[in-house]
Design a protein around this motif. Structure first.
Motif, mmCIF file in Angstrom:
data_model
loop_
_atom_site.group_PDB
_atom_site.id
_atom_site.type_symbol
_atom_site.label_atom_id
_atom_site.label_comp_id
_atom_site.label_asym_id
_atom_site.label_seq_id
_atom_site.Cartn_x
_atom_site.Cartn_y
_atom_site.Cartn_z
ATOM 1 N N SER A 17 10.011 -17.766 -11.940
ATOM 2 C CA SER A 17 9.951 -19.288 -11.538
ATOM 3 C C SER A 17 11.014 -19.255 -10.307
ATOM 4 C CB SER A 17 10.339 -20.164 -12.253
ATOM 5 O OG SER A 17 10.508 -21.639 -12.914
ATOM 6 N N ILE A 18 10.195 -20.081 -9.470
ATOM 7 C CA ILE A 18 11.013 -20.632 -8.067
ATOM 8 C C ILE A 18 12.043 -21.959 -8.775
ATOM 9 C CG2 ILE A 18 11.388 -22.417 -6.319
ATOM 10 C CD1 ILE A 18 8.766 -20.716 -5.074
ATOM 11 N N SER A 19 11.139 -22.961 -9.872
ATOM 12 C CA SER A 19 11.739 -24.357 -10.241
ATOM 13 C C SER A 19 12.797 -24.213 -11.126
ATOM 14 C CB SER A 19 10.297 -24.915 -10.977
ATOM 15 O OG SER A 19 9.734 -25.493 -10.139
ATOM 16 N N ASP A 20 12.589 -22.982 -11.437
ATOM 17 C CA ASP A 20 13.472 -22.642 -13.143
ATOM 18 C C ASP A 20 14.551 -21.717 -11.840
ATOM 19 O OD1 ASP A 20 14.737 -22.707 -15.618
ATOM 20 O OD2 ASP A 20 13.993 -21.028 -15.892
ATOM 21 N N ASN A 21 14.895 -21.498 -11.029
ATOM 22 C CA ASN A 21 15.744 -20.727 -10.860
ATOM 23 C C ASN A 21 17.185 -21.638 -10.021
ATOM 24 O OD1 ASN A 21 17.766 -18.966 -9.086
ATOM 25 N ND2 ASN A 21 16.266 -18.029 -7.279
ATOM 26 N N SER A 61 9.113 -10.598 -6.541
ATOM 27 C CA SER A 61 8.016 -10.137 -6.405
ATOM 28 C C SER A 61 7.154 -10.487 -7.240
ATOM 29 C CB SER A 61 8.221 -8.451 -6.269
ATOM 30 O OG SER A 61 9.193 -7.981 -7.864
ATOM 31 N N LYS A 62 8.166 -11.279 -8.493
ATOM 32 C CA LYS A 62 7.593 -11.448 -9.609
ATOM 33 C C LYS A 62 6.759 -12.486 -9.525
ATOM 34 C CE LYS A 62 8.082 -8.700 -12.748
ATOM 35 N NZ LYS A 62 7.257 -7.454 -13.377
ATOM 36 N N THR A 63 7.810 -13.669 -8.181
ATOM 37 C CA THR A 63 6.724 -14.987 -8.155
ATOM 38 C C THR A 63 5.460 -14.600 -7.128
ATOM 39 O OG1 THR A 63 8.956 -16.146 -7.745
ATOM 40 C CG2 THR A 63 7.057 -17.012 -6.399
ATOM 41 N N ALA A 64 5.838 -13.858 -6.874
ATOM 42 C CA ALA A 64 4.269 -13.209 -5.522
ATOM 43 C C ALA A 64 3.140 -12.859 -6.752
ATOM 44 C CB ALA A 64 4.669 -12.189 -4.439
ATOM 45 N N GLN A 65 3.931 -12.193 -7.272
ATOM 46 C CA GLN A 65 2.962 -11.909 -8.836
ATOM 47 C C GLN A 65 2.143 -12.913 -9.212
ATOM 48 O OE1 GLN A 65 2.893 -10.772 -13.114
ATOM 49 N NE2 GLN A 65 3.874 -8.711 -12.169
ATOM 50 N N ASN A 66 2.775 -13.853 -9.505
ATOM 51 C CA ASN A 66 2.393 -14.924 -10.042
ATOM 52 C C ASN A 66 1.186 -15.860 -9.229
ATOM 53 O OD1 ASN A 66 4.230 -14.314 -12.474
ATOM 54 N ND2 ASN A 66 5.714 -16.591 -11.860
ATOM 55 N N GLN A 67 1.667 -15.977 -7.813
ATOM 56 C CA GLN A 67 0.807 -16.514 -6.769
ATOM 57 C C GLN A 67 -0.501 -15.166 -6.966
ATOM 58 O OE1 GLN A 67 -0.119 -18.808 -5.654
ATOM 59 N NE2 GLN A 67 1.607 -19.622 -4.360
ATOM 60 N N LEU A 77 3.470 -18.413 -18.904
ATOM 61 C CA LEU A 77 3.798 -18.433 -20.425
ATOM 62 C C LEU A 77 4.788 -17.415 -21.107
ATOM 63 C CD1 LEU A 77 0.388 -18.200 -22.750
ATOM 64 C CD2 LEU A 77 1.587 -20.577 -21.694
ATOM 65 N N ALA A 78 5.662 -17.950 -22.005
ATOM 66 C CA ALA A 78 7.255 -16.840 -22.490
ATOM 67 C C ALA A 78 7.154 -17.026 -23.218
ATOM 68 C CB ALA A 78 8.755 -17.995 -22.520
ATOM 69 N N TRP A 79 7.574 -15.380 -24.476
ATOM 70 C CA TRP A 79 7.171 -15.485 -25.505
ATOM 71 C C TRP A 79 6.717 -16.286 -26.747
ATOM 72 C CZ3 TRP A 79 10.800 -15.507 -29.184
ATOM 73 C CH2 TRP A 79 11.830 -16.947 -29.031
ATOM 74 N N ASP A 80 7.617 -17.263 -26.279
ATOM 75 C CA ASP A 80 7.100 -17.715 -27.839
ATOM 76 C C ASP A 80 6.151 -18.697 -27.815
ATOM 77 O OD1 ASP A 80 8.367 -19.698 -25.258
ATOM 78 O OD2 ASP A 80 9.935 -19.906 -26.934
ATOM 79 N N GLY A 81 5.288 -18.674 -26.171
ATOM 80 C CA GLY A 81 4.066 -19.741 -26.107
ATOM 81 C C GLY A 81 3.818 -20.209 -25.165
ATOM 82 N N GLN A 82 5.696 -20.926 -25.040
ATOM 83 C CA GLN A 82 5.992 -21.908 -24.181
ATOM 84 C C GLN A 82 5.571 -22.399 -22.499
ATOM 85 O OE1 GLN A 82 6.714 -24.945 -25.270
ATOM 86 N NE2 GLN A 82 6.165 -24.550 -27.336
ATOM 87 N N SER A 83 5.336 -22.989 -22.232
ATOM 88 C CA SER A 83 4.962 -23.180 -20.751
ATOM 89 C C SER A 83 5.663 -23.082 -19.768
ATOM 90 C CB SER A 83 4.510 -23.866 -19.981
ATOM 91 O OG SER A 83 3.179 -23.985 -20.422
ATOM 92 N N ILE A 84 6.092 -21.818 -18.887
ATOM 93 C CA ILE A 84 7.109 -22.023 -17.536
ATOM 94 C C ILE A 84 6.663 -22.646 -16.413
ATOM 95 C CG2 ILE A 84 8.695 -20.159 -16.517
ATOM 96 C CD1 ILE A 84 7.878 -18.342 -18.606
ATOM 97 N N PRO A 85 7.467 -23.266 -16.154
ATOM 98 C CA PRO A 85 6.779 -23.633 -14.567
ATOM 99 C C PRO A 85 7.143 -22.410 -13.345
ATOM 100 C CG PRO A 85 9.834 -24.308 -15.130
ATOM 101 C CD PRO A 85 8.872 -23.702 -16.455
ATOM 102 N N PHE A 86 5.734 -23.476 -12.500
ATOM 103 C CA PHE A 86 5.839 -22.293 -11.323
ATOM 104 C C PHE A 86 6.984 -22.456 -10.332
ATOM 105 C CE2 PHE A 86 1.418 -21.528 -13.274
ATOM 106 C CZ PHE A 86 1.513 -20.405 -12.912
#
Length: 292
Positions: free
Chosen positions: A193-197, A208-214, A283-292
C-alpha cells in the motif's frame, strides 16, 4: 497407481505418462460435474501454499490442482496426493517462465472443464546469502528489483492470463454467479500500500506488491466490463510463521504472528464471502479494506 515402463527412444517421459494417467483418472471420477469445485494453488510445495492445499482437500466437494517448480522434489505434496483419493493433481509450473505456465494450463485443461478458484501464492522476500529487503536506497540493485517483480508481480498476472479461460467456463456454466463468482485470489501484502507506507525501506518487495495490486485491479475491472462472474481480490495474510518471514519476526508481537493453519483459514473464509460486489478489493486477514 500403475506407471508403465519407459524405454529409451519412446517419446513420452515418465512424468508425461504419469500425468496422462492422472488426467484420465480425474476425468473419470469427476465426470466433468459442474457441482465439483476446482481450486488451483500456484506455489503449493511449502508454506502457505501447501497449507491451502491441505485445507481445500478437507472440503469434500473440492478437487485441487497444486503447482510448483519441482513436483518430484515436493515430498509433502506427493504424500498428500497419495491420501487424496484422486482429488489432488500435481502439475509443474514455474511462474517466472511463461512457457511453463502455458504448458501447465494446457495440462489442467485436459483434466478439468473449469476452475472455481485460482490462488496465486508463490512469493519472494529474501534469498539467504544473496538477497534481502533493502533498508536504504544505496542497497537497491537491478537483480533484486527484477527477481521481486518476476515472482511477486509478473507471476500472478501471467498465471491468471493463462488460466482465465478455465475461470470463464465456471462463469459461463452453473458453478459461478454474481453472489458466488469464480475467484482469483492473489496474495499481496500490506506493505504494498502506497497510502499506508510510513516507514519506507523494502524497496523491491514493496514496489513489486504495489505492481501486483495494480495488475490485479486491472483484471478485476476487465472481468466486470465483460460481465463475467470472475472476481479478483488481493489478500494480506498478516505476518505468518513461514520461511519467508522467519528472519523478520523479532519485533512481531506473539499475538500478531499467525500459524499457517490460522492464516489460511482466515483467508479461505474471506474468499468464501467474495461476490462481484467485492471484486477488486484489497483486504487484510481480518476482512478490513487496505487503502491502495
Amino acid at each position: 497407481m500403475f506407471i508403465p515402463c519407459v524405454r529409451p527412444g519412446i517419446a513420452h517421459t515418465a512424468r508425461q505418462l504419469r500425468h496422462a494417467l492422472q488426467c484420465r483418472s480425474f476425468a473419470e471420477q469427476s465426470g466433468g460435474s459442474e457441482s465439483t469445485r476446482v481450486a488451483l494453488v500456484q506455489g503449493a510445495s511449502r508454506g502457505l501454499g501447501l497449507e491451502f492445499v491441505k485445507q481445500l482437500l478437507d472440503k469434500p466437494d473440492h478437487r485441487v490442482v497444486a503447482t510448483c517448480r519441482n513436483p518430484d522434489g515436493a515430498a509433502e505434496l506427493q504424500e498428500l496426493q497419495g491420501r487424496s483419493s484422486g482429488r489432488l493433481d500435481i502439475v509443474q509450473l514455474d511462474c517466472t517462465d511463461e512457457g511453463s505456465i502455458a504448458e501447465a494450463a494446457s495440462q489442467v485443461s485436459g483434466s478439468h472443464r473449469h476452475l472455481d478458484l485460482l490462488l496465486n501464492v508463490a512469493g519472494i522476500l529474501h534469498i539467504p546469502g544473496k538477497m534481502s529487503p533493502e533498508t536504504a536506497l544505496s542497497r537497491v540493485t537491478a537483480d533484486s528489483l527484477l527477481t521481486n517483480f518476476q515472482i511477486n508481480a509478473m507471476g500472478p498476472i501471467l498465471v491468471s492470463k493463462r488460466f482465465a479461460s478455465l475461470l470463464a467456463k465456471a462463469s459461463e456454466g452453473s458453478s459461478a454467479s454474481r453472489d458466488r463468482p469464480a475467484v482469483i485470489a492473489n496474495l499481496s501484502a500490506r506493505v504494498g500500500s502506497i497510502s499506508d507506507n510510513s516507514l519506507g525501506g523494502w524497496y523491491s518487495y514493496r514496489a513489486s506488491k504495489t505492481a501486483q495490486n495494480q495488475l490485479s485491479k486491472c483484471m478485476a475491472i476487465e472481468f466486470a466490463r465483460r460481465k463475467q462472474n470472475i472476481a479478483v481480490v488481493m489478500l494480506h495474510p498478516g505476518t505468518v510463521d513461514t520461511d519467508l518471514s522467519e528472519p523478520f519476526q523479532k519485533n512481531v508481537k506473539p499475538e500478531k504472528l499467525f500459524a499457517k493453519e490460522r492464516a489460511v483459514k482466515q483467508l479461505l473464509d474471506i474468499i468464501e464471502g467474495v461476490t462481484m460486489e467485492t471484486n477488486g478489493s484489497y483486504l487484510a486477514w481480518d476482512g478490513q479494506s487496505i487503502p491502495f
